[in-house]
Design an enzyme around this catalytic site. Sequence first.
Site, PDB file in Angstrom:
ATOM      1  N   HIS A  81       1.720   7.977  -3.093  1.00  0.00           N
ATOM      2  CA  HIS A  81       2.313   7.201  -4.189  1.00  0.00           C
ATOM      3  C   HIS A  81       2.906   8.102  -5.270  1.00  0.00           C
ATOM      4  O   HIS A  81       3.795   7.680  -6.002  1.00  0.00           O
ATOM      5  CB  HIS A  81       1.269   6.253  -4.790  1.00  0.00           C
ATOM      6  CG  HIS A  81       0.981   5.059  -3.916  1.00  0.00           C
ATOM      7  ND1 HIS A  81       0.400   3.904  -4.391  1.00  0.00           N
ATOM      8  CD2 HIS A  81       1.202   4.838  -2.607  1.00  0.00           C
ATOM      9  CE1 HIS A  81       0.277   3.033  -3.390  1.00  0.00           C
ATOM     10  NE2 HIS A  81       0.750   3.576  -2.295  1.00  0.00           N
ATOM     11  N   ASN A  83      -0.109  -0.019  -7.465  1.00  0.00           N
ATOM     12  CA  ASN A  83      -1.194   0.827  -7.972  1.00  0.00           C
ATOM     13  C   ASN A  83      -2.241   0.079  -8.784  1.00  0.00           C
ATOM     14  O   ASN A  83      -3.413   0.466  -8.817  1.00  0.00           O
ATOM     15  CB  ASN A  83      -0.619   1.952  -8.843  1.00  0.00           C
ATOM     16  CG  ASN A  83       0.228   2.924  -8.049  1.00  0.00           C
ATOM     17  OD1 ASN A  83       0.008   3.107  -6.842  1.00  0.00           O
ATOM     18  ND2 ASN A  83       1.206   3.532  -8.696  1.00  0.00           N
ATOM     19  N   ARG A 106      -3.787   8.600  -0.442  1.00  0.00           N
ATOM     20  CA  ARG A 106      -2.855   7.548  -0.877  1.00  0.00           C
ATOM     21  C   ARG A 106      -2.230   7.879  -2.233  1.00  0.00           C
ATOM     22  O   ARG A 106      -1.040   7.641  -2.472  1.00  0.00           O
ATOM     23  CB  ARG A 106      -3.591   6.213  -0.943  1.00  0.00           C
ATOM     24  CG  ARG A 106      -2.675   5.065  -1.312  1.00  0.00           C
ATOM     25  CD  ARG A 106      -3.391   3.734  -1.131  1.00  0.00           C
ATOM     26  NE  ARG A 106      -2.507   2.601  -1.326  1.00  0.00           N
ATOM     27  CZ  ARG A 106      -2.714   1.658  -2.255  1.00  0.00           C
ATOM     28  NH1 ARG A 106      -3.762   1.726  -3.057  1.00  0.00           N
ATOM     29  NH2 ARG A 106      -1.864   0.667  -2.368  1.00  0.00           N
ATOM     30  N   HIS A 131      -3.440   4.966   7.691  1.00  0.00           N
ATOM     31  CA  HIS A 131      -4.314   3.793   7.624  1.00  0.00           C
ATOM     32  C   HIS A 131      -5.411   3.831   8.690  1.00  0.00           C
ATOM     33  O   HIS A 131      -6.046   2.820   8.949  1.00  0.00           O
ATOM     34  CB  HIS A 131      -3.488   2.502   7.718  1.00  0.00           C
ATOM     35  CG  HIS A 131      -2.697   2.220   6.479  1.00  0.00           C
ATOM     36  ND1 HIS A 131      -1.896   1.118   6.322  1.00  0.00           N
ATOM     37  CD2 HIS A 131      -2.595   2.907   5.305  1.00  0.00           C
ATOM     38  CE1 HIS A 131      -1.325   1.145   5.131  1.00  0.00           C
ATOM     39  NE2 HIS A 131      -1.721   2.218   4.498  1.00  0.00           N
TER      40      HIS A 131
HETATM   41  C1  HEM Z   1       4.146   1.940   5.610  1.00  0.00           C
HETATM   42  C2  HEM Z   1       4.037   1.368   4.433  1.00  0.00           C
HETATM   43  C3  HEM Z   1       2.716   1.251   3.726  1.00  0.00           C
HETATM   44  C4  HEM Z   1       2.234   0.108   3.172  1.00  0.00           C
HETATM   45  C5  HEM Z   1       2.912  -1.250   3.133  1.00  0.00           C
HETATM   46  C6  HEM Z   1       0.934   0.421   2.638  1.00  0.00           C
HETATM   47  C7  HEM Z   1       0.118  -0.467   1.962  1.00  0.00           C
HETATM   48  C8  HEM Z   1      -1.193  -0.248   1.641  1.00  0.00           C
HETATM   49  C9  HEM Z   1      -2.073  -1.210   1.054  1.00  0.00           C
HETATM   50  C10 HEM Z   1      -1.697  -2.623   0.647  1.00  0.00           C
HETATM   51  C11 HEM Z   1      -3.295  -0.642   0.958  1.00  0.00           C
HETATM   52  C12 HEM Z   1      -4.562  -1.287   0.405  1.00  0.00           C
HETATM   53  C13 HEM Z   1      -4.580  -1.188  -1.115  1.00  0.00           C
HETATM   54  C14 HEM Z   1      -5.644  -2.087  -1.724  1.00  0.00           C
HETATM   55  O1  HEM Z   1      -5.949  -3.120  -1.163  1.00  0.00           O
HETATM   56  O2  HEM Z   1      -6.150  -1.719  -2.815  1.00  0.00           O
HETATM   57  C15 HEM Z   1      -3.191   0.692   1.459  1.00  0.00           C
HETATM   58  C16 HEM Z   1      -4.229   1.597   1.526  1.00  0.00           C
HETATM   59  C17 HEM Z   1      -4.082   2.889   1.937  1.00  0.00           C
HETATM   60  N1  HEM Z   1      -2.896   3.525   2.238  1.00  0.00           N
HETATM   61 FE1  HEM Z   1      -1.142   2.631   2.605  1.00  0.00          FE
HETATM   62  N2  HEM Z   1       0.658   1.738   2.875  1.00  0.00           N
HETATM   63  C18 HEM Z   1       1.719   2.290   3.530  1.00  0.00           C
HETATM   64  C19 HEM Z   1       1.859   3.621   3.907  1.00  0.00           C
HETATM   65  C20 HEM Z   1       0.938   4.586   3.653  1.00  0.00           C
HETATM   66  C21 HEM Z   1       1.168   5.996   3.801  1.00  0.00           C
HETATM   67  C22 HEM Z   1       2.486   6.634   4.216  1.00  0.00           C
HETATM   68  C23 HEM Z   1       0.005   6.615   3.466  1.00  0.00           C
HETATM   69  C24 HEM Z   1      -0.307   8.090   3.413  1.00  0.00           C
HETATM   70  C25 HEM Z   1       0.330   9.008   4.088  1.00  0.00           C
HETATM   71  C26 HEM Z   1      -0.958   5.596   3.140  1.00  0.00           C
HETATM   72  C27 HEM Z   1      -2.271   5.814   2.843  1.00  0.00           C
HETATM   73  C28 HEM Z   1      -3.178   4.812   2.553  1.00  0.00           C
HETATM   74  C29 HEM Z   1      -4.613   5.022   2.494  1.00  0.00           C
HETATM   75  C30 HEM Z   1      -5.322   6.313   2.844  1.00  0.00           C
HETATM   76  C31 HEM Z   1      -5.174   3.819   2.081  1.00  0.00           C
HETATM   77  C32 HEM Z   1      -6.660   3.532   1.796  1.00  0.00           C
HETATM   78  C33 HEM Z   1      -6.933   3.893   0.341  1.00  0.00           C
HETATM   79  C34 HEM Z   1      -8.368   3.682  -0.122  1.00  0.00           C
HETATM   80  O3  HEM Z   1      -9.253   3.355   0.656  1.00  0.00           O
HETATM   81  O4  HEM Z   1      -8.575   3.879  -1.349  1.00  0.00           O
HETATM   82  N3  HEM Z   1      -0.346   4.378   3.220  1.00  0.00           N
HETATM   83  N4  HEM Z   1      -1.903   0.924   1.860  1.00  0.00           N
END
Ligand code: HEM
Length: 341
Positions: free
Chosen positions: A70, A98, A66, A197
């Site tokens: 970002h 972030n 992630r 995700h």
């Molecule tokens: C499509 C639009 C996307 C939205 C709206 C989104 C939003 C989010 C949100 C809200 C979280 C949780 C953050 C938290 O609660 O602290 C998250 C986690 C995550 N996102 Fe996304 N995301 C998107 C696309 C992506 C993309 C393109 C990737 C990587 C290629 C990605 C990888 C991740 C990963 C791996 C997590 C888990 C992180 C952790 O466990 O520390 N996301 N995302």
Amino acid sequence: MPSNQLITFLVIVVSLLLQGNNNAVVEAQLNQDFYSSTCPSLLPIVRGAVRTNILLEPRMGASILRLFYHDCFVNGCDGSILLDDTSSFTGEQNAASNRNSARGFNVIDNIKSRVERECPGIVSCADILAIAARDSVVQLGGPSWDVLLGRRDARTASQAAANSSIPAPTSSLRELITSFRKAGFTTREMVALSGAHTIGQAQCRNFQTRIYNETNISPFFAARLRLKCPPTSGDRNLASLDYLTPFVFDNNYFRNLMSQKGLLHSDQELFNGGSTDSIVREYSQNPTLFRSDFSAAMFKMSLLNPLTGSDGDVRQICGRRRRTMWLENIPNVTPSLNKIL
Ligand code: HEM
Ligand SMILES: *[C@@H]1O[C@H](CO)[C@@H](O)[C@H](O)[C@H]1NC(C)=O
Ligand SMILES: *[C@@H]1O[C@H](CO)[C@@H](O)[C@H](O)[C@H]1NC(C)=O
């Protein structure tokens, strides 16, 4: 360079630019062997450290992936997200998406300090993050992709750009499509990338409204989540983005969406009667196709607008901007001078 060669070169560059074939230009600047003579131990160091950190804490692989997304979506893969705020500098770490959420900075810092011991002043933080993201996905069972190298580190960061470039979990399908299109991705690539995700976790504050107030959610799934995420408290409590296999990089994310078990509003938007339903269905039925589309889209993401050549610099500590010049401390004069210098 003789002038006819120079002209040929310019014609090639200009025609590539006119074609809008930015990938080809960037690929010509970055390459897989960039550090093979100057820092041959780079790849084993990163791979080993990523492996150890994921064994200690499986979620870390998700966090690093992630972090890379970002970084890349905000003015390119230039390590800007790694810069810490100081009293006189506001970076991206406290941007909306972030703040109290992005994690994994320590892992990147540790890898950087090991790399500095082996090959001081050579390898950029932006490249380390790009390699670590790939290695994280591989370590969790996902597909691999080539990581071209030679990115340089940004001297600045932009909180405003971070706020506007990274879509919120409240986004509609239309907003997701638009936001990824602005970064150069097709709708299909957006869906493939969202498959990230399939690993990691999210905080209650990001799915509270969904589990209490939305109707396109499995009632059993919602009921279980409400136990961890009360309606008005527990903001930082965690739930897995893929409840089936939270630490395996597979295609269960898409299978979950088809049974209305997407955790975030934005996740379920991809399978909610709209134009992306058919793509979600394809990926849920064909894990091999998802793997190849995901790795191709990650390769493309890794090429977003890098700094190369003598642009930017190679930081010593990923969280700290280099003090390029004493002039840096003079307000107002600095930004333009830094550009020239
Ligand atoms: C499509 C639009 C996307 C939205 C709206 C989104 C939003 C989010 C949100 C809200 C979280 C949780 C953050 C938290 O609660 O602290 C998250 C986690 C995550 N996102 Fe996304 N995301 C998107 C696309 C992506 C993309 C393109 C990737 C990587 C290629 C990605 C990888 C991740 C990963 C791996 C997590 C888990 C992180 C952790 O466990 O520390 N996301 N995302
Ligand atoms: C970015 O968003 C955060 C959180 O919403 C806000 O506090 C901050 O002022 C915003 N920064 C800019 C530069 O717009
Ligand atoms: C659900 O919707 C109601 C009525 O609009 C609102 O008062 C409540 O705050 C919402 N709950 C959550 C957790 O978003």
